[in-house]
Design an enzyme around this catalytic site. Sequence first.
Site, PDB file in Angstrom:
ATOM      1  N   ASN A  48       0.867  -1.182   0.000  1.00  0.00           N
ATOM      2  CA  ASN A  48       0.000   0.000   0.000  1.00  0.00           C
ATOM      3  C   ASN A  48       0.903   1.231   0.000  1.00  0.00           C
ATOM      4  OD1 ASN A  48      -1.815   2.040   0.497  1.00  0.00           O
ATOM      5  ND2 ASN A  48      -2.217   1.458   2.631  1.00  0.00           N
ATOM      6  N   TRP A  49       0.993   1.852  -1.165  1.00  0.00           N
ATOM      7  CA  TRP A  49       1.914   3.000  -1.279  1.00  0.00           C
ATOM      8  C   TRP A  49       1.346   4.255  -0.631  1.00  0.00           C
ATOM      9  CZ3 TRP A  49       4.232   3.255  -6.928  1.00  0.00           C
ATOM     10  CH2 TRP A  49       4.848   2.033  -7.233  1.00  0.00           C
ATOM     11  N   LYS A  50       0.066   4.217  -0.275  1.00  0.00           N
ATOM     12  CA  LYS A  50      -0.610   5.411   0.273  1.00  0.00           C
ATOM     13  C   LYS A  50      -0.412   6.592  -0.697  1.00  0.00           C
ATOM     14  CE  LYS A  50       0.282   3.588   4.803  1.00  0.00           C
ATOM     15  NZ  LYS A  50       0.107   3.782   6.214  1.00  0.00           N
ATOM     16  N   HIS A  98      -9.303   0.903   4.850  1.00  0.00           N
ATOM     17  CA  HIS A  98      -8.042   1.148   5.558  1.00  0.00           C
ATOM     18  C   HIS A  98      -8.299   2.097   6.722  1.00  0.00           C
ATOM     19  CE1 HIS A  98      -3.978   2.597   6.366  1.00  0.00           C
ATOM     20  NE2 HIS A  98      -3.564   1.469   5.807  1.00  0.00           N
ATOM     21  N   GLU A 136      -6.811   4.602   7.761  1.00  0.00           N
ATOM     22  CA  GLU A 136      -6.689   6.033   7.435  1.00  0.00           C
ATOM     23  C   GLU A 136      -7.953   6.545   6.763  1.00  0.00           C
ATOM     24  OE1 GLU A 136      -2.929   5.739   5.375  1.00  0.00           O
ATOM     25  OE2 GLU A 136      -1.977   5.224   7.283  1.00  0.00           O
ATOM     26  N   GLU A 173      -5.178  -5.120  10.682  1.00  0.00           N
ATOM     27  CA  GLU A 173      -4.175  -4.069  10.850  1.00  0.00           C
ATOM     28  C   GLU A 173      -4.461  -3.305  12.134  1.00  0.00           C
ATOM     29  OE1 GLU A 173      -2.251  -2.898   6.864  1.00  0.00           O
ATOM     30  OE2 GLU A 173      -3.985  -1.630   7.158  1.00  0.00           O
ATOM     31  N   GLY A 215       2.473   2.320  10.630  1.00  0.00           N
ATOM     32  CA  GLY A 215       3.398   3.433  10.435  1.00  0.00           C
ATOM     33  C   GLY A 215       4.091   3.892  11.711  1.00  0.00           C
ATOM     34  N   SER A 217       3.590  -2.118  10.358  1.00  0.00           N
ATOM     35  CA  SER A 217       5.039  -2.095  10.528  1.00  0.00           C
ATOM     36  C   SER A 217       5.716  -3.442  10.248  1.00  0.00           C
ATOM     37  CB  SER A 217       5.400  -1.574  11.926  1.00  0.00           C
ATOM     38  OG  SER A 217       4.927  -0.246  12.091  1.00  0.00           O
ATOM     39  N   GLY A 244       2.859  -1.159   4.274  1.00  0.00           N
ATOM     40  CA  GLY A 244       2.897   0.272   3.957  1.00  0.00           C
ATOM     41  C   GLY A 244       4.318   0.719   3.660  1.00  0.00           C
ATOM     42  N   GLY A 245       4.970   1.327   4.671  1.00  0.00           N
ATOM     43  CA  GLY A 245       6.302   1.910   4.499  1.00  0.00           C
ATOM     44  C   GLY A 245       7.302   1.015   3.789  1.00  0.00           C
TER      45      GLY A 245
HETATM   46  C1  PEP Z   1      -0.651   0.146   6.014  1.00  0.00           C
HETATM   47  O1  PEP Z   1      -0.729   1.345   5.794  1.00  0.00           O
HETATM   48  O2  PEP Z   1      -1.525  -0.607   5.596  1.00  0.00           O
HETATM   49  C2  PEP Z   1       0.488  -0.325   6.802  1.00  0.00           C
HETATM   50  C3  PEP Z   1       0.457  -1.542   7.259  1.00  0.00           C
HETATM   51  O3  PEP Z   1       1.524   0.576   6.979  1.00  0.00           O
HETATM   52  P1  PEP Z   1       2.970   0.253   7.647  1.00  0.00           P
HETATM   53  O4  PEP Z   1       3.442  -1.047   7.065  1.00  0.00           O
HETATM   54  O5  PEP Z   1       3.806   1.413   7.244  1.00  0.00           O
HETATM   55  O6  PEP Z   1       2.725   0.163   9.112  1.00  0.00           O
END
Ligand code: PEP
Length: 251
Positions: free
Chosen positions: A9-11, A95, A97, A167, A173, A212, A233-234
């Site tokens: 997920n590049w956001k 998600h 967010e 999640e 994040g 994470s 994500g990251g």
């Molecule tokens: C996400 O945004 O779905 C996520 C899991 O982010 P991160 O891996 O950066 O925690």
Amino acid sequence: MRRPLVAGNWKMNGSREMTKALVTGIAADLPSQCGTDVVVCPPYVYLDMCRELVGEGEISVGGQDLDVHEPGAFTGEIAADMLLDVGCRYVIVGHSERRSLYAETDQRVGQKVSAASAKGLIPIVCVGETREEREDGVTAEVVRRQLGVVIETAGINIFPKALVAYEPVWAIGTGLTASESQAQEVHALIRAQLSDASEQAAAGTRVLYGGSVKPDNAAGLFSQPDIDGGLIGGASLKAADFLGIIKAATS
Ligand code: PEP
């Protein structure tokens, strides 16, 4: 046996240059028939480009959200048909967010999942508790409610084609990751909830962990019996890290 899946997920990150470098970097080092489904979910404006870059290879492309309506007068929104038109197979729905920053309710998430599935997109349905909810001891209740509305609205028959991503919001994040046992405990509850509605759904649905995930913690998480891969994500923004996570899912 459920085939693992790792989705990035590049956001709201990327540019044409970055998209090209990242996707070609992943594709270059991805072993053929690697045994894990790999999905990248860039921002809408790079979907088309991404799809062209991945060609007929091993990487699939997904959206990060969609609107519930058919195409029409909904300024700024993207319909399921449009995601399909640019070659998406998957779409992330609900998600945290979207839930927290854009006021998406459980009901709206259910409607989006329903709209995606009805068009043949594979939804990756996100559920998870906040830090306060975990501290209050209501994790199971929150996740059950979020998934329950999806099952009620979209129907149990969308599974096992649809995926669930657990999640924990406090792990997204933040660098904090649920421990293997914390994650497995909630994944088992998710599978039990699916099982209450359909044994077939429970056995076949891939439940991803997100929060994470990094190359060095992925293998432990993915070794848990009810964790079938990750929503990343990251670490999906660096080809080497994303590939390391894919490798952990595959082994
Ligand atoms: C996400 O945004 O779905 C996520 C899991 O982010 P991160 O891996 O950066 O925690």
